[in-house]
Design a protein around this motif. Sequence first.
Motif, PDB file in Angstrom:
ATOM      1  N   GLY A  79       0.640  -1.459  -0.795  1.00 38.73           N
ATOM      2  CA  GLY A  79       0.337   0.472  -0.307  1.00 38.73           C
ATOM      3  C   GLY A  79       0.220   1.166  -0.040  1.00 38.73           C
ATOM      4  N   GLU A  80       0.160   2.293   0.208  1.00 31.93           N
ATOM      5  CA  GLU A  80       0.434   3.747   0.293  1.00 31.93           C
ATOM      6  C   GLU A  80       0.827   4.834   1.607  1.00 31.93           C
ATOM      7  N   TRP A  81       2.193   4.830   2.071  1.00 35.54           N
ATOM      8  CA  TRP A  81       2.010   5.430   3.933  1.00 35.54           C
ATOM      9  C   TRP A  81       2.106   6.519   3.382  1.00 35.54           C
ATOM     10  N   LEU A  82       1.749   7.458   5.149  1.00 35.88           N
ATOM     11  CA  LEU A  82       2.624   8.762   5.540  1.00 35.88           C
ATOM     12  C   LEU A  82       2.969   8.754   6.739  1.00 35.88           C
ATOM     13  N   TRP A  83       4.763   8.975   6.622  1.00 30.40           N
ATOM     14  CA  TRP A  83       5.200   9.114   7.380  1.00 30.40           C
ATOM     15  C   TRP A  83       5.329  10.379   7.782  1.00 30.40           C
ATOM     16  N   ASN A  84       5.620  10.615   9.227  1.00 33.60           N
ATOM     17  CA  ASN A  84       5.664  11.323   9.954  1.00 33.60           C
ATOM     18  C   ASN A  84       6.937  11.363  10.913  1.00 33.60           C
ATOM     19  N   ILE A  85       7.858  12.830  10.830  1.00 30.71           N
ATOM     20  CA  ILE A  85       8.867  13.133  11.912  1.00 30.71           C
ATOM     21  C   ILE A  85       8.329  13.927  12.961  1.00 30.71           C
ATOM     22  N   THR A  93       7.553   8.034  12.635  1.00 28.70           N
ATOM     23  CA  THR A  93       5.711   7.238  12.526  1.00 28.70           C
ATOM     24  C   THR A  93       5.298   6.915  11.496  1.00 28.70           C
ATOM     25  N   LYS A  94       5.327   5.575  10.671  1.00 21.02           N
ATOM     26  CA  LYS A  94       5.004   4.854   9.916  1.00 21.02           C
ATOM     27  C   LYS A  94       2.754   5.237  10.350  1.00 21.02           C
ATOM     28  N   SER A  95       2.356   5.543   9.149  1.00 20.25           N
ATOM     29  CA  SER A  95       0.697   5.176   9.396  1.00 20.25           C
ATOM     30  C   SER A  95       0.013   5.410   8.053  1.00 20.25           C
ATOM     31  N   SER A  96      -0.675   4.699   8.019  1.00 20.30           N
ATOM     32  CA  SER A  96      -1.972   4.710   6.424  1.00 20.30           C
ATOM     33  C   SER A  96      -2.106   5.829   6.452  1.00 20.30           C
ATOM     34  N   LEU A  97      -2.482   6.079   5.313  1.00 21.11           N
ATOM     35  CA  LEU A  97      -2.723   7.415   5.320  1.00 21.11           C
ATOM     36  C   LEU A  97      -4.644   8.537   5.774  1.00 21.11           C
ATOM     37  N   THR A  98      -4.899   7.090   6.566  1.00 23.24           N
ATOM     38  CA  THR A  98      -6.153   8.297   7.383  1.00 23.24           C
ATOM     39  C   THR A  98      -5.743   8.228   8.620  1.00 23.24           C
TER      40      THR A  98
END
Length: 319
Positions: A79-85, A93-98
Motif C-alpha cells: 500500500g501507500e504510507w504516510l510518515w511523520n517526524i 511514525t509510519k501510518s496509513s493515509l488516514t
Amino acid sequence: MLLESKQLKYEWQDDWAGLNGIEGDSHHGMAIDSQGRIYCSFSIEPHVRVFNPEGDLLDAFNVSGTTMHCLFISKDAEGEWLWNIDLANKVVTKSSLTGEIIRSIGPAAFNLGEDEKFEITAGTVDPETGNVWIADGYGYAREGSWGGNKIYVFNPALELQFSFNGSEAPCGEFKEPHWIFADTRKGHTEIYITDRRHDRLVVYDGAGNFLREVGGDLHTPSAFGTFDDKLVVAELEGRVHILNADDEIIETLADGSEYAKAEGWPARIKDGSYVPPQSFLEQGKFNSPHGLAVDASGNIYVHEWIKGVRLTKLRHLPA
C-alpha cells in the motif's frame, strides 16, 4: 498574480486552502500521495489536514501532535504510507493515509552513544530498496556533548544499517542537514540532503556513497520536491529555486530574501512583542519557506515557518 520568471510560468495563489487558523507557530511539512492529495501538518488540531489541488479540505486527523515537522509518503506492494517526524518526541511514525499508526522508530533504535546530541528533522524512503533515511538536522544545537548532524539509514524492517555525518567524504561534515529526499529522476535513486548551514545540497547514492555537492547561488536550502526532470528547492530565507537535471538553477521564484533582515524574523516585532508577519508581507514574496510539495503537473505548494499559517500555491502555467 504572475511571478517574474525566466522560462517557466507560475501564478501566485495566496492563502491556498484557506487560513487554517492563526494560532500557534508553523514549522511543518507537506507531502503528496499518488492520487494528488496534499497532506499538511499544523501545530493546532487537527494536526494533519488533507486537501485537493484546489485547496478543498478532504480529510483531517491527528498522528502525533503539535511538533510534526516533516511528512513524507512511501509506496510498496502492501500500500501507500504516510510518515511523520515528531520533533519533541524524537520519533518517526509510519501510518496509513488516514492516520492509523503502523510502526514507529524511537531514539533507542538509533544506537546513540552516551550524551550524544540527537534531534531528527526529516526522512525519506528509497523506492528501490525500501530503506528509510532519517536526517538529524537539529541535534547539533541540542542536548549532549557531541554528535548531531547525522544521517541514519534503516532497512524496511526498521533496523539500523549505518549512519554517517559527511566527514568520510570530500564534502566534509554536515551542519544542519535539515531535509532529505529520495530522487528518482534519473531512473535510479539519488539521496539529496539539504546541508542548510553550509548553503549547499549534498548527494549520495542509495548505498550511502558520496556522489557530489551542489552550491552556487543556494542559501539556507530547506526542503525538496520534483516534477519531470526538475528539482524544486525551498530556501528558508525567502526563495524557491527550480534546478534542472544537471543541478543548475534555472528559476528563482517569489524572492522575499530581504524579509530575513526584518527585526523578529520570521515573525515581526510590534510594540515590543513578536506578532504574526502576514500583514507585513507582499503577495508574490515568500517570508520563510520551510516545507513544500510538488505535484506531477509542476504545481508547488509551500508551507512557511511563521507565526500562524501561510500556505501558498504556485500554479504552473503552460509555456
